[in-house]
Structures are given as C-alpha cells and as structure tokens.
Design a protein around this motif. Structure first.
Motif, short mmCIF file in Angstrom:
data_model
loop_
_atom_site.label_atom_id
_atom_site.label_comp_id
_atom_site.label_asym_id
_atom_site.label_seq_id
_atom_site.Cartn_x
_atom_site.Cartn_y
_atom_site.Cartn_z
N MET A 1 0.88 -1.12 -0.16
CA MET A 1 -0.13 0.06 -0.16
C MET A 1 0.85 1.32 0.03
O MET A 1 1.80 1.48 0.78
N ASN A 2 0.82 1.96 -1.06
CA ASN A 2 1.48 3.14 -0.84
C ASN A 2 0.97 4.38 -0.32
O ASN A 2 -0.20 4.44 -0.10
N ASP A 39 4.18 5.22 10.64
CA ASP A 39 3.16 6.12 11.30
C ASP A 39 2.28 5.16 11.97
O ASP A 39 2.39 3.89 11.87
N ASN A 40 0.92 5.53 12.35
CA ASN A 40 0.10 4.95 13.16
C ASN A 40 -0.73 4.12 11.90
O ASN A 40 -1.44 3.19 12.48
N ASP A 41 -0.54 4.14 10.67
CA ASP A 41 -1.05 3.09 9.82
C ASP A 41 -0.22 2.08 9.48
O ASP A 41 -0.46 1.38 8.49
N GLY A 42 1.23 2.05 9.97
CA GLY A 42 2.01 1.26 9.58
C GLY A 42 2.82 1.57 8.37
O GLY A 42 3.62 0.45 7.79
N ASP A 66 3.73 0.04 3.18
CA ASP A 66 3.19 -0.57 4.19
C ASP A 66 4.25 -1.53 4.78
O ASP A 66 4.94 -2.40 3.96
N ALA A 67 4.67 -1.47 6.04
CA ALA A 67 5.96 -2.24 6.58
C ALA A 67 5.58 -3.67 6.40
O ALA A 67 6.40 -4.38 5.92
N LEU A 87 3.47 -8.45 14.95
CA LEU A 87 4.05 -7.23 14.62
C LEU A 87 3.01 -6.01 14.27
O LEU A 87 3.04 -5.05 15.06
N ARG A 88 2.17 -6.24 13.37
CA ARG A 88 1.23 -5.39 12.91
C ARG A 88 0.07 -5.07 14.16
O ARG A 88 -0.23 -3.97 14.27
N LYS A 89 -0.21 -6.07 14.64
CA LYS A 89 -1.07 -5.90 16.03
C LYS A 89 -0.58 -4.87 16.58
O LYS A 89 -1.12 -4.03 17.44
#
Length: 588
Positions: A1-2, A39-42, A66-67, A87-89
C-alpha cells in the motif's frame, strides 16, 4: 500500500517525507540497532542506515510503503496474512511488544530471520503518533568496536536485551534449559563468564552452571560446577550476601584475597583464579517468595571492568530470571507429584509362566494433568490371565480417580466370574459405571489369555470403543485385531457386546495401547495407526523392552499433549508351554 498524495492535514506527502528524512540525522542515525520509523497506519516514514543494510533496501524503496506488506513473510518467503502478524497488531494498538525469529524480505528476494522490538514514538508533535521498530538478529554475535572488544550497550540495546530475556526465559518450563538460555543471553554480550548458583529446596547451594565464551562459542566448565558450602549467616562477601537476597554488588580477585570467612569464600577464590576474571558483578536471583540463587557475570578478556552503572541492568535480568525459574520449579514439582500419583495407581504386572509381559506409562506434558490412561494384568486361575487397557475421558484428578475405580471394579467382576467371557464382564462393568462410579465415559479392551488343548496360546477379547490391539509376528507381519468392537462405557446404551478370539503364533507380540500413541489434532487416527503398524513390524525382532521403548520414541507424536499407556505381551516358542494342556479352563 503506497502513501497517499497528502498527509492527514493536507501536507504534501513529499514534504512530510522530507521532514522525516531529517530524522535520520538526529536520533535514528545515531543508533547502532536497525531502526525503522512508521506512522500509526504502519507506513514507513524513515529508516536508518543499519536498517537499510540489514534489509538490503534503499531508503527510497522503504519510505511510504506498508511495513507489513513490504517486509513481513512466513518461513517459506510467502506473504504473511495480516491476521497472523503480531508485529502489525502491536503497531496498530500503539503498545510495546517484542517478537522472536520472524522472517523479513530483502530486496534481492531472500528472507532473513530477525527479532523485533516495538515502542510508541512521537513523530513530530503530540498529534502525530507512530512507532519505532528495532530489528536485530538475536543469533548473531554482538558487534565489536575498535581493538576487538565488545562495544558498550546503548539504551536501546539494553531494552532489546531485556525484552529478549523475558521471551527466552518464559518460553521454557525446564530449569536446566532456562539456565542455559540465561547464560547465553549474558555471554558474550555483557561478560566473558556466567556463573549461576542455585539454592535447592533443602537450602543447599549448588553451582549449577559455569560457562565461558571461547573461540566464538559458549563452553560449559563442568569442573567448576557442583555442590557448594552452606550460605553463612553474617558474611559480608558479595556472593554470600547475594544468596541471602541482598542487593547486587561488584567483586574482583582482591575481594577474596584475605583470610576466607566461609567455605563459599574459598570456592569464590578458586573461581577467580581458575577463570582469570578481573572483574565480576553479582546479583541475587529472587523468586516470588524466596531467594533462588545468584548470577555472577565475569570479565577476563574484556579489559573494561564492571561499574555500578552496570548493576541495574543485571538486576533487571535476574528479576526476570527469578520469575521464570519460579515457574519452572513449580511446574517440575507439579509434574513429579502427578507422575508419582499416576504410577502408584497403576499395578505391578504378574508373572505369566512362559511368556513375557511389559508395560509403559508416559505422562502428559502438562504438569497438572494426571491422566485417565491405565492398564492391568492379573491371574484369574492358575492357567487363565486377564489383560486390560483403557482410557477415562479427561486429563485431571477426576480422570485419575475414575481410572482407579474402573480398574478396581473390573478386577472384582472378573474375579467373581472367572469363567465369564470378556464381553460379559465388561457389560457388568458398564452397568456399574452408570450407577456407582464417577466416570463420565471411558474406552477399554478386556482380554483373557490361556492355552488350548493343543498347547496353543489363545487370546479372547472385547473392545469398548478403544483403538484395536496390534498383533505382530516375529517375521514382521502386523495386523490389527479389529473384531469385537463395541460402544464405549458410560453411554447408557444397552447394545450387546461382541467377543472375538485368535490364536497367537509362537514368538508373536500383542500390543495394547491408548490413543495418545497414535492420535493428534493435526492428523487423523488412521495416519497414526498406519505409522504404528509399520514401525512395530520393523521392530518385531527386538527384545520386548527395547520394542516398547523404541516404539514410543518413533511413533508417539512430538506435539502430543496426551498421556500414553502400553501393555505388551510376547508368546514363547512352540513347545515351550509352561504347563500341560489338560485341565485348562475353556470359555468362549
């Protein structure tokens, strides 16, 4: 995701990234650890040089991505579903977290196993929250500074070490394994030597582990391990104080040069002389209620000495070690009690003249589980013996109590009617289960063994919902005795129970077992039965004890969380009947 073209407040995205690019020259670029800011969206905002090298990616290929989607993989290099990504959680909940041995994709298509530490991070203002992700290879030797000596730990290194300590020590309930993990966490990262002294449940001291870092590996020095003198009540020496629960302290060879005030002081002088340690830090290992021991870290090759600034980190490590060792000791005590109780509930096998018989019981890996698996064998007359194996539903004290009830009632009914068929005895037992026993449901096989008029060994049996016995001939042919299969005990149904019989060939083996040997949640029972048949056939020539032990090693599933009982019978060569056939009991 860009990333989108504008930020959350309309700021052009290239301007935001340019401002975050400046962060590389402030805190992130000064970190030795690989650091990625999201950031807070990953979405990746920036990454320091160490992260770019570790991931094999240029900054321009990271920023705005998106990391998780870009980097996180499973062990096969495939994209990891977001629902499985711890990690994403952690990133999306804005919490602190730590993970071990996850896989991350590099630009060249390879994947690398890394550990991670996540902490909330204020990006530019209080309104903009994000997270700092530290990536590191926990299996890689720490980096060395100029002169070949280990570089001092940064504050982030210390946080990563403490997170790794918690993960490593709480993921095992084996005391010895926990001690080795503790030593590996500290050496060579903090010291050249690790010495762990433990106080036993009898208040005796044992030097449980001494390891050194030599030639790039950890080596155990068993000659320095073993029993230690008792802890002196008033000694001011560092190890004695630590074993009494006092605060951590520093020590060196000079600390123990004077006249020793105790046997522990003598052992400590020998330790410093033998290891060549010029500096040591000693901290107590405290459990929830008692002092469990002490950890000594020593330096012999590193020229820098421990200082008071090192003690808080050491105390943080031993605090975590104390909780882990407390849990491991409690687990082992529970397991010992459970195993002892279970083994006392199971009988000693009788001697059946001219045959071999052996049994095995392997408890559940869960320390608190006293299982319902059982076996029994007993004489009904001089020439007829009963064999039984069963499994009461449950893995707790109720199951164990039910097992004892079931076995005792079976003996009473079989003894009262020695000429009854196995199905008649089990039918009577099932009636009793419904009215006087505290057994929800159970499976079992009851069999009778005798010699017929021609000197052949015969097995008569009935099966109440249990896995079928396995008959293995000496030449390696194996087949299941699948006849006489009826419903399990405790259902309330009143269906007739069948009987079956077979002649057991000379030198053949009959194996009774419980389902823990062949069944796991990951595989159907048919898979386990096929494995058992194949391995048993290959081991047919083994002595009976070796046959059972090897079967348990080769067939019992590694992820099995159930207990296992085995009962094995081997028939002698033809002509070796222990008594004449005349006068032998007959039944169908």
């Amino acid at each position: 995701m860009n990333a989108t073209d504008t930020g959350p407040e309309g700021t052009p995205e290239h301007v935001r990234h340019a401002s975050y690019e400046a962060l590389r020259h402030e805190p992130l670029e000064n970190l030795r650890a690989a650091a990625v800011l999201v950031d807070n969206d990953g979405l990746v905002l920036t990454a320091n040089t160490a992260a770019q090298v570790l991931l094999g990616r240029h900054l321009k290929d990271l920023v705005g991505e998106d990391a998780h989607d870009l980097l996180h993989r499973d062990s096969h290099g495939q994209a990891l579903p977001r629902t499985r990504c711890e990690l994403r959680k952690v990133l999306l909940t804005g919490s602190t977290g730590h993970g071990e041995d996850d896989w991350f994709a590099r630009d060249d298509g390879t994947v690398r196993r890394l550990s991670w530490l996540v902490s909330p991070y204020a990006i530019a203002s209080e309104a903009e929250a994000g997270a700092l992700v530290l990536l590191y290879d926990a299996r890689q030797a720490p980096s060395h500074g100029d002169g070949g000596h280990l570089s001092p730990l940064t504050e982030l290194d210390r946080l990563a070490l403490l997170a790794e300590t918690t993960t490593q020590l709480t993921s095992t309930l084996d005391v010895e394994e926990a001690l080795h993990r503790l030593a590996a966490l500290a050496v060579p990262r903090l010291a050249d030597w690790a010495v762990i002294d433990l106080i036993t449940e009898r208040d005796e001291v044992r030097r449980a582990l001494v390891v050194e870092h030599t030639d790039g590996v950890l080596a155990q020095r068993e000659g320095l391990q073993g029993p230690m003198p008792p802890v002196p009540a008033e000694s001011p020496m560092p190890l004695s104080r630590a074993l009494r629960g006092a605060a951590s302290s520093l020590a060196g060879p000079a600390t123990y040069q004077g006249p020793p005030d105790s046997g522990i002081a003598v052992e400590q002088r020998r330790l410093f002389v033998t290891t060549g340690m010029h500096s040591a830090a000693i901290a107590p290992i405290r459990g929830l209620r008692d002092v469990l021991g002490a950890l000594t870290l020593g330096r012999s090759l590193r020229p820098d000495a421990f200082t008071g600034a090192d003690l808080p980190l050491l105390e943080d490590i031993t605090r975590r070690a104390g909780l882990a060792l407390d849990n491991a000791r409690l687990y082992q005590r529970q397991r010992k009690v459970a195993e002892t109780m279970q083994r006392h509930l199971l009988p000693q096998l009788p001697t059946v003249p001219g045959t071999e018989m052996t049994a095995r019981y392997v408890p559940s890996p869960d320390a608190s589980s006293v299982g319902g698996d059982w076996y029994d064998a007993f004489a009904l007359t001089d020439h007829v013996h009963a064999l039984a194996i069963g499994d009461v539903v449950g893995h707790d004290l109720d199951a164990a109590a039910g097992m004892a009830q079931l076995r005792n009632m079976l003996r009473a009914f079989a003894w009262s009617r020695p000429d009854a068929t196995p199905s008649e005895v089990v039918t009577q037992l099932d009636e009793a289960v419904k009215h006087i026993a505290e057994v929800p449901m159970a499976t079992m096989i009851m069999a009778k063994l005798d010699l017929d008029a021609e000197g052949r060994w015969r097995l008569h049996w009935t099966n109440a919902g249990h896995p079928p016995p396995l008959l293995i001939t000496h030449d390696g042919q194996a087949r299941y005795l699948a006849d006489a299969h009826g419903i399990l005990l405790g259902t309330g149904a009143t269906r007739p129970r069948p009987d079956a019989h077979t002649v057991v060939p000379p030198r053949a083996t009959v194996l009774f077992y419980t389902d823990g040997l062949v069944e796991t949640p990951q595989h159907p029972i048919d898979h386990g039965l096929n494995q058992l048949r194949r391995h048993a056939a290959a081991l047919a020539h083994r002595p009976l004890d070796s046959f059972c032990d090897t079967l348990l090693k080769q067939v019992r599933p590694h992820d099995n969380d159930d207990d296992v009982a085995l009962l094995a019978l081997r028939i002698p060569d033809a002509g070796d009947a222990p008594f004449p056939a005349a006068g032998r009991a007959e039944y169908q």
